[in-house]
Design an enzyme around this catalytic site. Structure first.
Site, PDB file in Angstrom:
ATOM      1  NE  ARG A   1      -3.781   0.572   0.941  1.00  0.00           N
ATOM      2  CZ  ARG A   1      -4.840   0.519   0.102  1.00  0.00           C
ATOM      3  NH1 ARG A   1      -4.995   1.419  -0.841  1.00  0.00           N
ATOM      4  NH2 ARG A   1      -5.718  -0.445   0.229  1.00  0.00           N
TER       5      ARG A   1
ATOM      6  CG  HIS B   1      -3.013   4.480  -7.179  1.00  0.00           C
ATOM      7  ND1 HIS B   1      -3.031   5.235  -6.027  1.00  0.00           N
ATOM      8  CD2 HIS B   1      -4.263   3.979  -7.310  1.00  0.00           C
ATOM      9  CE1 HIS B   1      -4.238   5.172  -5.495  1.00  0.00           C
ATOM     10  NE2 HIS B   1      -5.005   4.419  -6.260  1.00  0.00           N
TER      11      HIS B   1
ATOM     12  CD  GLU C   1      -4.504   7.577  -8.236  1.00  0.00           C
ATOM     13  OE1 GLU C   1      -4.876   6.769  -9.106  1.00  0.00           O
ATOM     14  OE2 GLU C   1      -5.099   7.718  -7.154  1.00  0.00           O
TER      15      GLU C   1
ATOM     16  NE  ARG D   1      -3.596  -3.104  -7.075  1.00  0.00           N
ATOM     17  CZ  ARG D   1      -4.320  -2.473  -6.170  1.00  0.00           C
ATOM     18  NH1 ARG D   1      -3.791  -1.482  -5.478  1.00  0.00           N
ATOM     19  NH2 ARG D   1      -5.579  -2.797  -5.946  1.00  0.00           N
TER      20      ARG D   1
ATOM     21  CG  ASP E   1     -12.074   7.954  -5.829  1.00  0.00           C
ATOM     22  OD1 ASP E   1     -11.292   8.136  -6.783  1.00  0.00           O
ATOM     23  OD2 ASP E   1     -12.426   6.819  -5.449  1.00  0.00           O
TER      24      ASP E   1
HETATM   25  O1  TA6 Z   1      -7.305   5.922  -7.537  1.00  0.00           O
HETATM   26  C1  TA6 Z   1      -8.342   6.049  -6.611  1.00  0.00           C
HETATM   27  C2  TA6 Z   1      -8.869   4.658  -6.275  1.00  0.00           C
HETATM   28  O2  TA6 Z   1      -9.319   4.020  -7.434  1.00  0.00           O
HETATM   29  C3  TA6 Z   1      -9.957   4.818  -5.209  1.00  0.00           C
HETATM   30  O3  TA6 Z   1     -11.241   4.605  -5.698  1.00  0.00           O
HETATM   31  C4  TA6 Z   1      -9.528   3.893  -4.096  1.00  0.00           C
HETATM   32  O4  TA6 Z   1     -10.209   2.720  -4.038  1.00  0.00           O
HETATM   33  C5  TA6 Z   1      -8.029   3.762  -4.358  1.00  0.00           C
HETATM   34  O5  TA6 Z   1      -7.835   3.860  -5.725  1.00  0.00           O
HETATM   35  C6  TA6 Z   1      -7.280   2.616  -3.729  1.00  0.00           C
HETATM   36  O6  TA6 Z   1      -7.534   1.412  -4.354  1.00  0.00           O
HETATM   37  P1  TA6 Z   1      -6.940   0.078  -3.742  1.00  0.00           P
HETATM   38  O7  TA6 Z   1      -7.481  -1.024  -4.632  1.00  0.00           O
HETATM   39  O8  TA6 Z   1      -5.443   0.178  -3.835  1.00  0.00           O
HETATM   40  O9  TA6 Z   1      -7.415  -0.009  -2.331  1.00  0.00           O
END
Ligand code: TA6
Length: 313
Positions: free
Chosen positions: A65, A166, A270, A88, A211
């Protein structure tokens, strides 16, 4: 290219969290970065004072994360694959002799990674590809990521994908941060069924969950951290969209690998290609580049002046 050994090497391959393979990049003036082969995932970027510039909350056995997850071949839930695609969650390989780049990075502190689909991947996404990722540290400590995706199919069929770097930036306090460069742009709001809106004329500030996928954005975005007096500059190429995400308190509590208060110290901005998927015919290659720099805000003009950051080259 990569070698194991002493502290001063520009590229060192070693073990990281949970015994996973990690590549450490070091630039002569002291900046550094770390990349895991798991996910082709940048987990650390430090300036020449050793300050961490990325937020990372790696809590094994969860996937990584934070840092810079590579979202491919699908961004978020924009398709039938797992969230943010499978890249990933795959182990990438180091490529010692990649096909040359049109503009070659002079930096010794770089690593080239490659991901190809396994038989299992082809069952869920039936397209042959080669994904090459170069991670480099520039002489001034800038972090440069270049992705090259090639359609290697022999069936004559094109494929389409969406993509994002991201990036989780480390910030002192999310309430003290503002983002410049996205105002007046259209966005899809994930918190409102992906409905399309236009951002108002002001810089983006944060006081609740966000978001949003900003569409057709400029190639430069600035993130100003007032408390730290630091400005991150995001430069991107081949990536028209920009996602801005912070889960805020309620959603942070629902994310198992994020501490309840950690949302205060992270902001995702991102560089992405989401609205218009990228389509490649067999033999075609796409390139998406991300360049991150962190400068003391006082460098801009003696005061905080994001417009100067955005206008300078
Ligand atoms: O980029 C934003 C997003 O798509 C959010 O909607 C949120 O869920 C985040 O990414 C994190 O996603 P993850 O699957 O890494 O928990």
């Amino acid at each position: 290219m990569a070698a194991a050994g002493g502290d001063k090497l520009p590229v060192e391959v070693c073990k990281g969290f949970s015994g996973l393979d990690r590549v450490v990049l070091r630039e002569a003036r002291g900046s550094s970065a770390e990349v895991y082969l798991y996910g082709g995932h940048v987990t650390s970027w430090k300036n020449d004072h050793g300050e961490e510039l990325l937020f990372a909350a790696f809590k094994p056995p969860k996937p990584i994360r934070g840092g810079i997850p590579i979202c491919f071949p699908q961004f978020a839930s924009h398709g039938g694959l797992e969230s943010h695609g499978f890249a990933r969650n795959r182990v990438w390989s180091i490529e010692s002799d990649p096909p040359p780049f049109p503009t070659n990075s002079a930096s010794k502190a770089h690593v080239d990674l490659i991901l190809k689909p396994t038989e299992e991947d082809l069952k869920i996404w039936p397209h042959s590809f080669e994904f090459r990722l170069r991670v480099a540290l520039g002489p001034g400590g800038d972090l440069l990521l270049t992705s090259r995706v090639r359609n290697t199919s022999t069936d004559g069929k094109p494929f389409s994908f969406t993509f994002a770097y991201h990036t989780y930036f480390a910030v002192s306090d999310i309430s003290e941060v503002r983002v410049e460069g996205l105002e007046t742009h259209d966005y899809l709001d994930n918190l409102q069924s992906k409905e399309r809106f236009t951002e108002q004329g002001d810089a983006i500030t944060f006081e609740s969950e966000i978001d949003k996928i900003y569409l057709s954005t400029p190639t430069k975005i600035a993130i100003l951290d007032h408390e730290k007096k630091r400005t991150f500059v995001v430069r991107k190429d081949g990536l028209p969209d920009a996602v801005v995400w912070n889960p805020w308190d309620k959603r942070a509590k629902a994310i198992a690998d994020l501490g309840d208060e950690e949302y205060k110290h992270m902001l995702c901005v991102e560089a992405a290609a989401v609205e218009k998927p990228i389509t490649l015919k067999p033999g075609e290659e796409w390139k998406g580049r991300l360049e991150l720099s962190a400068v003391p805000s006082s460098y801009c003009s003696g005061q905080l002046d994001p417009q100067k950051v955005l206008q300078s080259s």
